[in-house]
Every structure is written in C-alpha cells, then in structure tokens.
Design a protein around this motif. Structure first.
Motif, PDB file in Angstrom:
ATOM      1  N   ALA A 194      -8.026  -1.186 -16.181  1.00  0.00           N
ATOM      2  CA  ALA A 194      -7.633  -2.312 -17.030  1.00  0.00           C
ATOM      3  C   ALA A 194      -6.312  -2.072 -17.748  1.00  0.00           C
ATOM      4  CB  ALA A 194      -8.735  -2.600 -18.041  1.00  0.00           C
ATOM      5  N   SER A 195      -5.743  -0.876 -17.605  1.00  0.00           N
ATOM      6  CA  SER A 195      -4.467  -0.583 -18.264  1.00  0.00           C
ATOM      7  C   SER A 195      -3.529   0.108 -17.275  1.00  0.00           C
ATOM      8  CB  SER A 195      -4.691   0.302 -19.498  1.00  0.00           C
ATOM      9  OG  SER A 195      -5.557  -0.313 -20.418  1.00  0.00           O
ATOM     10  N   PRO A 196      -3.119  -0.606 -16.240  1.00  0.00           N
ATOM     11  CA  PRO A 196      -2.259   0.022 -15.233  1.00  0.00           C
ATOM     12  C   PRO A 196      -0.888   0.382 -15.791  1.00  0.00           C
ATOM     13  CG  PRO A 196      -2.391  -2.346 -14.863  1.00  0.00           C
ATOM     14  CD  PRO A 196      -3.378  -2.030 -15.945  1.00  0.00           C
ATOM     15  N   VAL A 197      -0.337   1.481 -15.271  1.00  0.00           N
ATOM     16  CA  VAL A 197       1.005   1.917 -15.681  1.00  0.00           C
ATOM     17  C   VAL A 197       1.921   1.877 -14.458  1.00  0.00           C
ATOM     18  CG1 VAL A 197       0.160   3.329 -17.578  1.00  0.00           C
ATOM     19  CG2 VAL A 197       0.395   4.340 -15.291  1.00  0.00           C
ATOM     20  N   ALA A 198       3.213   2.006 -14.695  1.00  0.00           N
ATOM     21  CA  ALA A 198       4.208   1.852 -13.630  1.00  0.00           C
ATOM     22  C   ALA A 198       4.009   2.838 -12.487  1.00  0.00           C
ATOM     23  CB  ALA A 198       5.605   1.993 -14.219  1.00  0.00           C
ATOM     24  N   SER A 199       3.448   4.015 -12.781  1.00  0.00           N
ATOM     25  CA  SER A 199       3.295   5.053 -11.752  1.00  0.00           C
ATOM     26  C   SER A 199       2.013   4.910 -10.934  1.00  0.00           C
ATOM     27  CB  SER A 199       3.322   6.440 -12.406  1.00  0.00           C
ATOM     28  OG  SER A 199       2.277   6.559 -13.368  1.00  0.00           O
ATOM     29  N   ASP A 200       1.161   3.958 -11.265  1.00  0.00           N
ATOM     30  CA  ASP A 200      -0.081   3.756 -10.508  1.00  0.00           C
ATOM     31  C   ASP A 200       0.238   3.301  -9.088  1.00  0.00           C
ATOM     32  OD1 ASP A 200      -1.838   4.521 -12.483  1.00  0.00           O
ATOM     33  OD2 ASP A 200      -2.111   2.494 -13.261  1.00  0.00           O
ATOM     34  N   ILE A 201      -0.463   3.886  -8.123  1.00  0.00           N
ATOM     35  CA  ILE A 201      -0.216   3.581  -6.706  1.00  0.00           C
ATOM     36  C   ILE A 201      -1.244   2.563  -6.207  1.00  0.00           C
ATOM     37  CG2 ILE A 201      -0.182   4.550  -4.374  1.00  0.00           C
ATOM     38  CD1 ILE A 201       0.677   7.219  -5.632  1.00  0.00           C
ATOM     39  N   VAL A 202      -0.752   1.573  -5.488  1.00  0.00           N
ATOM     40  CA  VAL A 202      -1.631   0.570  -4.881  1.00  0.00           C
ATOM     41  C   VAL A 202      -2.088   1.097  -3.526  1.00  0.00           C
ATOM     42  CG1 VAL A 202      -1.788  -1.777  -3.969  1.00  0.00           C
ATOM     43  CG2 VAL A 202      -0.459  -1.324  -6.047  1.00  0.00           C
ATOM     44  N   ARG A 203      -3.423   1.105  -3.320  1.00  0.00           N
ATOM     45  CA  ARG A 203      -3.975   1.659  -2.093  1.00  0.00           C
ATOM     46  C   ARG A 203      -4.672   0.579  -1.274  1.00  0.00           C
ATOM     47  NH1 ARG A 203      -3.081   6.880  -2.956  1.00  0.00           N
ATOM     48  NH2 ARG A 203      -3.101   7.663  -5.093  1.00  0.00           N
ATOM     49  N   LEU A 263       6.979  -1.709  -6.491  1.00  0.00           N
ATOM     50  CA  LEU A 263       6.696  -3.088  -6.077  1.00  0.00           C
ATOM     51  C   LEU A 263       7.472  -4.090  -6.913  1.00  0.00           C
ATOM     52  CD1 LEU A 263       2.826  -2.962  -5.458  1.00  0.00           C
ATOM     53  CD2 LEU A 263       4.659  -3.014  -3.765  1.00  0.00           C
ATOM     54  N   ASN A 264       7.561  -3.799  -8.222  1.00  0.00           N
ATOM     55  CA  ASN A 264       8.338  -4.647  -9.131  1.00  0.00           C
ATOM     56  C   ASN A 264       7.987  -6.129  -8.963  1.00  0.00           C
ATOM     57  OD1 ASN A 264      10.173  -5.234 -11.132  1.00  0.00           O
ATOM     58  ND2 ASN A 264      11.986  -5.032  -9.826  1.00  0.00           N
ATOM     59  N   LEU A 265       6.691  -6.425  -8.991  1.00  0.00           N
ATOM     60  CA  LEU A 265       6.230  -7.790  -8.751  1.00  0.00           C
ATOM     61  C   LEU A 265       6.712  -8.775  -9.807  1.00  0.00           C
ATOM     62  CD1 LEU A 265       2.539  -7.160  -7.576  1.00  0.00           C
ATOM     63  CD2 LEU A 265       4.589  -7.549  -6.195  1.00  0.00           C
ATOM     64  N   ARG A 266       6.952  -8.280 -11.005  1.00  0.00           N
ATOM     65  CA  ARG A 266       7.431  -9.162 -12.068  1.00  0.00           C
ATOM     66  C   ARG A 266       8.826  -9.688 -11.747  1.00  0.00           C
ATOM     67  NH1 ARG A 266       7.274  -7.974 -18.596  1.00  0.00           N
ATOM     68  NH2 ARG A 266       8.048 -10.013 -19.237  1.00  0.00           N
ATOM     69  N   GLU A 307       0.819  -1.217   0.000  1.00  0.00           N
ATOM     70  CA  GLU A 307       0.000   0.000   0.000  1.00  0.00           C
ATOM     71  C   GLU A 307       0.853   1.269   0.000  1.00  0.00           C
ATOM     72  OE1 GLU A 307      -2.519  -0.580   3.370  1.00  0.00           O
ATOM     73  OE2 GLU A 307      -3.465  -2.365   2.499  1.00  0.00           O
ATOM     74  N   GLY A 308       0.456   2.202  -0.849  1.00  0.00           N
ATOM     75  CA  GLY A 308       1.171   3.464  -0.963  1.00  0.00           C
ATOM     76  C   GLY A 308       2.361   3.424  -1.898  1.00  0.00           C
ATOM     77  N   LYS A 309       2.596   2.266  -2.497  1.00  0.00           N
ATOM     78  CA  LYS A 309       3.722   2.137  -3.423  1.00  0.00           C
ATOM     79  C   LYS A 309       3.223   2.041  -4.864  1.00  0.00           C
ATOM     80  CE  LYS A 309       6.710  -0.203  -0.070  1.00  0.00           C
ATOM     81  NZ  LYS A 309       7.495  -1.414   0.248  1.00  0.00           N
ATOM     82  N   THR A 310       4.067   2.468  -5.773  1.00  0.00           N
ATOM     83  CA  THR A 310       3.720   2.358  -7.189  1.00  0.00           C
ATOM     84  C   THR A 310       4.027   0.938  -7.668  1.00  0.00           C
ATOM     85  OG1 THR A 310       5.903   2.998  -7.978  1.00  0.00           O
ATOM     86  CG2 THR A 310       4.318   4.781  -7.559  1.00  0.00           C
ATOM     87  N   LEU A 311       3.460   0.589  -8.805  1.00  0.00           N
ATOM     88  CA  LEU A 311       3.753  -0.721  -9.394  1.00  0.00           C
ATOM     89  C   LEU A 311       5.237  -0.847  -9.712  1.00  0.00           C
ATOM     90  CD1 LEU A 311       0.707  -1.268 -11.803  1.00  0.00           C
ATOM     91  CD2 LEU A 311       1.079  -2.218  -9.520  1.00  0.00           C
TER      92      LEU A 311
END
Length: 222
Positions: free
Chosen positions: A188-197, A167-170, A160-164
């Motif tokens: 449906a089209s998330p980008v790297a700068s999107d923040i997970v809340r 997180l670098n989940l890949r 939470e509060g971090k961008t994709l």
C-alpha cells in the motif's frame, strides 16, 4: 464528533438502500415518502420516517427538515416532485443538496438548480459494467469524479522487471501508482525502487482518458 444528519426524500430502491446504509453507518437519517407502506417498512431501520409530500414545504418544516446537514432527493418517477423537493430544501436553508436523475435531461435540470451532485445509478453502473466487460483486467473502478477514477489493472508485459521510477507512469500516462498487489499481498506504500513483476496488479489513479489508453494497451497485451 457530531453525527451527520441526512434526509432522504423518496423511497425507491435507491433511496431505501441509501437511507438504510447511512443509518447502519451511524448517521441520523430522516426519510420522507408519500407511500405509507414504504414508510412503515423502513420505520425501524432509520431515525425518523415520515409520510408526507415533499412538494409541501409546510410539511417539511413541521418535521424539522431544516435541521439536517444534507438532503438527497431521490425521486425520479415525477420530475416535478424532484424539482420541488430540491427547491423546498433550498428554501429551508439546507446547503448540501443532492439529487437523483433517471436521464440526461433530468440531470441537466437538477444541475441548473444548483445541487451539489446528481446521482445516475443506472448510467453509472452501465459505464462500470462496460469497462469490466471490455477488459477483464480491470477488477474494480472507484469513480472520484466525472473525469478521474481509481482502478486496479494487470501489469503489462513491457512493465515487468522495471521499477516504478523506470516506468514513470505519471509522466508518460498521467497515472499515479498508489498500491501494488502481488498475489494476495498488497503493497500500500510503493516506492520508486519497487519492481513490477509478472502477475502484479497496479492500483492507479488518474484521468479516465489516460485509464482508457492503458485499457486498450492491456487488451492488446493479454
């Protein structure tokens, strides 16, 4: 575009549901079963319903089975009929052949015959239910193949509060984020700068092994 033609050999619950759904999707569907009552019940719901023995290649020839694009042999009550249905379909030159198995031994035999894929609905559903029972955070599972799936998972607190990108989940988990759900809004089209809340759900794609690792983290996190 030409409508795809399917043949379903065997009208148990799986075969019947498969045939009707394919027909509703606009496909031409031929069904074959020895049981006259089953044929009568489905006759008005598919393109062509025939009472015949799938082990009799001459009967299959007479109904023009060789003209279909794909065959699903959904017989599990009699393994000999299942095998002969597949062998006959191969002999008729049908290249796209699927089978249904009710146990691991049956599945192994069908794969040895060279079918494109073996369906094991009871096993697959059992695995899916197990995932959902084990972790209520996993809302649904779409199996891509035996090793990869798409799932929806509730975000971990540490995300939470971090961008994709952060997180670098890949890189860390081998998971690709293909969408983010916030309440009833789907990105449906998330980008790297999107923040997970907090409360977000991530739709991810990856290896089942990696998904299971996140599953365990989710259990501890919530």
């Amino acid at each position: 575009m030409k409508e795809k033609q399917f043949a379903v050999l065997g009208l148990g619950r799986f075969g019947e549901a498969l045939a009707i759904t394919l027909s509703e999707l606009g496909c031409n569907v031929v069904v074959v079963d020895k049981d006259e009552e089953k044929i009568q019940n489905i006759a008005n719901l598919v393109t062509y319903a025939v009472q015949a023995d799938v082990t009799d290649i001459n009967a299959l020839k007479s109904i023009g089975l060789k003209n279909v694009d794909a065959v699903v042999v959904s017989i599990t009550s009699d393994i000999n009929s299942s095998i002969m249905g597949i062998v006959n379909a191969q002999e008729l030159g049908i290249s796209e052949i699927y089978g249904k198995a009710n146990n691991a031994q049956h599945e192994k035999v069908l794969l040895k015959l060279g079918v494109k894929k073996v369906f094991s609905p009871e096993r697959d559903m059992g695995e899916r239910v197990a995932h959902n029972l084990f972790s209520g955070d996993f809302i649904d599972i779409l199996e891509l193949d035996t090793n990869h799936s798409i799932v929806e998972v509730e975000s971990l607190h540490i995300w939470e509060g971090k961008t994709l990108e952060q997180l670098n989940l890949r890189e860390k988990h081998g998971l690709n984020v293909i969408a983010i759900r916030t309440l009833d809004v789907l990105n449906a089209s998330p980008v790297a700068s999107d923040i997970v809340r907090s409360g977000d759900k991530l739709i991810v794609m990856g290896e089942n092994r990696s998904i299971n690792e996140i599953n365990k983290l989710s259990r501890k996190d919530h």
